[in-house]
Motif scaffolding. Structure first.
Motif: not given
Length: 57
Positions: A6, A11-12, A14-15
């Motif tokens: 992970n 992911t940050t 992408q957010f």
């Protein structure tokens, strides 16, 4: 059982891209929905017609 890595940085990122996008649809002006207003008006008219018909019987 294998675990998938992970990547919180991915992911940050992408957010942040998602949050930075402009809205796809224009924002609606505040107020009542026209369909709701017309629906309520139609119900009132039907009830009024039924009341007049009941009184004339």
């Amino acid at each position: 059982m294998s675990q998938t890595p992970n990547d919180p940085a991915g992911t940050t990122h992408q957010f942040q891209n998602f949050a930075g996008q402009a809205p796809q649809q224009p924002a609606k002006a505040p107020g009542m929905n026209q369909g709701l207003v017309f629906g309520i008006a139609a119900v009132v008219v039907v009830i009024a017609i039924a009341a007049v018909a009941f009184v004339l019987m």
